[in-house]
Design an enzyme around this catalytic site. Structure first.
Site, PDB file in Angstrom:
ATOM      1  N   GLU A 187     -20.341   7.392  -4.360  1.00 49.22           N
ATOM      2  CA  GLU A 187     -19.512   6.654  -5.315  1.00 49.22           C
ATOM      3  C   GLU A 187     -18.037   6.888  -4.984  1.00 49.22           C
ATOM      4  O   GLU A 187     -17.711   7.820  -4.230  1.00 49.22           O
ATOM      5  CB  GLU A 187     -19.808   7.122  -6.743  1.00 49.22           C
ATOM      6  CG  GLU A 187     -21.229   6.876  -7.175  1.00 49.22           C
ATOM      7  CD  GLU A 187     -21.516   7.314  -8.597  1.00 49.22           C
ATOM      8  OE1 GLU A 187     -22.662   7.191  -9.023  1.00 49.22           O
ATOM      9  OE2 GLU A 187     -20.575   7.781  -9.278  1.00 49.22           O
ATOM     10  N   GLU A 189     -32.422  13.240   7.729  1.00 47.22           N
ATOM     11  CA  GLU A 189     -31.314  12.294   7.869  1.00 47.22           C
ATOM     12  C   GLU A 189     -30.233  12.859   8.787  1.00 47.22           C
ATOM     13  O   GLU A 189     -29.636  12.129   9.591  1.00 47.22           O
ATOM     14  CB  GLU A 189     -30.713  11.979   6.495  1.00 47.22           C
ATOM     15  CG  GLU A 189     -29.534  11.011   6.575  1.00 47.22           C
ATOM     16  CD  GLU A 189     -28.942  10.680   5.210  1.00 47.22           C
ATOM     17  OE1 GLU A 189     -27.811  10.167   5.167  1.00 47.22           O
ATOM     18  OE2 GLU A 189     -29.606  10.960   4.183  1.00 47.22           O
ATOM     19  N   PHE A 232     -19.397   2.491   0.250  1.00 53.52           N
ATOM     20  CA  PHE A 232     -19.750   2.853   1.631  1.00 53.52           C
ATOM     21  C   PHE A 232     -21.251   2.674   1.883  1.00 53.52           C
ATOM     22  O   PHE A 232     -21.864   3.475   2.598  1.00 53.52           O
ATOM     23  CB  PHE A 232     -19.349   4.302   1.954  1.00 53.52           C
ATOM     24  CG  PHE A 232     -17.941   4.670   1.604  1.00 53.52           C
ATOM     25  CD1 PHE A 232     -16.907   3.757   1.726  1.00 53.52           C
ATOM     26  CD2 PHE A 232     -17.639   5.942   1.143  1.00 53.52           C
ATOM     27  CE1 PHE A 232     -15.598   4.101   1.412  1.00 53.52           C
ATOM     28  CE2 PHE A 232     -16.336   6.298   0.821  1.00 53.52           C
ATOM     29  CZ  PHE A 232     -15.316   5.376   0.947  1.00 53.52           C
ATOM     30  N   GLY A 237     -23.402  11.404   5.851  1.00 53.32           N
ATOM     31  CA  GLY A 237     -24.552  12.303   5.905  1.00 53.32           C
ATOM     32  C   GLY A 237     -24.167  13.746   5.625  1.00 53.32           C
ATOM     33  O   GLY A 237     -24.968  14.666   5.816  1.00 53.32           O
TER      34      GLY A 237
END
Length: 387
Positions: A135, A252, A164, A373
């Site tokens: 956010e 991830e 994003f 990430g």
């Protein structure tokens, strides 16, 4: 063999893996060539038809279980796909996000009915996936998110915004993190699967103008009294979202590291080719000791990075990869990526500053890898907790 001359370890060196790499290369050579990549950057997204063609080629369901249309392969195949995207300079095509980051939330946590409803379309490329965590005021600190989800009968009413978001402009299914209990900190976060085309109150914002990765569709998302069916709550129990996010983040981070590795290899290979041909004072640039020393350092950095990545990949496949080691992989590989690409660009001289040369595009694209990430600073914090 790449510029690294690094043979694959035994667990990565199997005939089926080699066949998959060849098939991936053929697809990228055909559908992600220089002309296509330039068009993606100009328009700000990868053509939706290319997504569907990738689905037809089996690239979008590599690790999705076979029951839902995928190949059910392990992470080794994902690693090869990400590496080839990097080597072929096609990382603006966010297949890893779609297949290896977002899809696992569904096949690990959704109900059987939901899996049957959502995953086949993701595998075919008809459904484009995204995940909405970040956010404007909450990036690394997910507990600071302001998006809320309030139960109202058989629906949740969600209000807030995300930014994003990769695939945000064209996603048709998005996993949204929201607070179902604003007083409970991390335990108040839940994940919802939002079927965009069926949901009122969902709005896409502008396509964001980025420093690099211009061909990667990145947008803002807004939720205004967005009503989501209660059974779209992942896991079926409120407050499980933060746990799910933490369980998925090590993988991830390895996904990001493998993409950075592929780009690093592409930069090194392009630079070695260039310095062999470029003449300075009547001699090839490669004949100069400074060039040799610089590229020797780059090759060493890249070789160490890839060797560690192989280790981490084997750990992940065996179910042994821990969060600290995954953080080390993202930290080391993305920092090495930045160093190598910067040194390589310098070898091109003035041409390295021209966007018609791929090394310049890599230089721009690489910058974000140390941010998303989890920033390098956050990786260090996570690693420090293991001391």
């Amino acid at each position: 063999m790449s510029a690294l001359d690094l043979p694959r370890p035994a667990f990565m060196d199997e005939e089926e893996l080699r066949m998959f790499q060849e098939a991936t290369d053929r697809f990228l050579d055909t559908h992600a060539d220089k002309t296509a990549r330039a068009r993606w950057r100009e328009q700000g997204w990868v053509d939706l038809e290319t997504w569907r063609l990738a689905g037809d080629a089996g690239l979008l369901g590599v690790s999705v279980p076979a029951d839902y249309g995928g190949s059910g392969a392990d992470f080794r195949y994902d690693a090869i796909l990400m590496e080839r995207l990097g080597v072929k300079q096609a990382l603006n095509f966010a297949i890893p996000l779609h297949t290896t980051v977002v899809a696992p939330y569904i096949y690990h946590y959704a109900t059987e009915e939901q899996k049957q409803r959502w995953l086949p379309g993701a595998v075919s490329g008809e459904t484009l996936l995204a995940v909405a965590m970040t956010e404007p005021g909450a990036g690394s600190d997910l507990q600071g998110m302001k998006t809320t989800a309030r139960r109202d009968g058989d629906h949740y009413v969600i209000n807030g915004q995300k930014t994003f978001i990769s695939n945000g402009r064209h996603c048709s299914l998005v996993v949204v993190a929201a607070k179902t209990d604003a007083t409970a900190g991390a335990r108040g976060i839940s994940l919802f699967v939002v079927e965009v085309d069926k949901t009122e109150g969902f709005q896409r914002g502008r396509l964001l103008d980025k420093l690099g990765q211009e061909g990667r569709d990145t947008a803002e998302l807004f939720f205004t009294d967005m009503r989501v069916p209660a059974d779209n709550l992942l896991g079926g129990v409120e407050g499980q979202g933060f746990r799910m996010l933490m369980e998925m983040l090590p993988k991830e981070r390895l996904v990001i590291a493998w993409q950075a590795m592929g780009m690093m290899e592409a930069a090194l290979e392009a630079t070695i080719d260039y310095v062999k041909e470029r003449k300075v004072f009547g001699k090839p640039l490669l004949s100069m000791q400074n060039t040799q020393f610089k590229l020797a350092e780059c090759k060493t950095q890249a070789t160490v990075a890839k060797t560690f990545l192989y280790h981490c990949t084997e750990q992940l496949v065996q179910g042994k990869l821990d969060a600290a080691t995954a953080s080390m992989a993202k930290l080391f590989v993305t920092e090495a990526q930045a160093f190598v690409i910067d040194e390589c660009l310098q070898m091109f001289g003035g041409y390295g500053y021209m966007l018609e040369y791929p090394i310049a595009e890599m230089y721009k694209d690489a910058r974000a890898y140390r941010i998303y990430g989890g920033t390098s600073e956050i990786m260090k914090l996570l690693i420090a907790r293991s001391l």
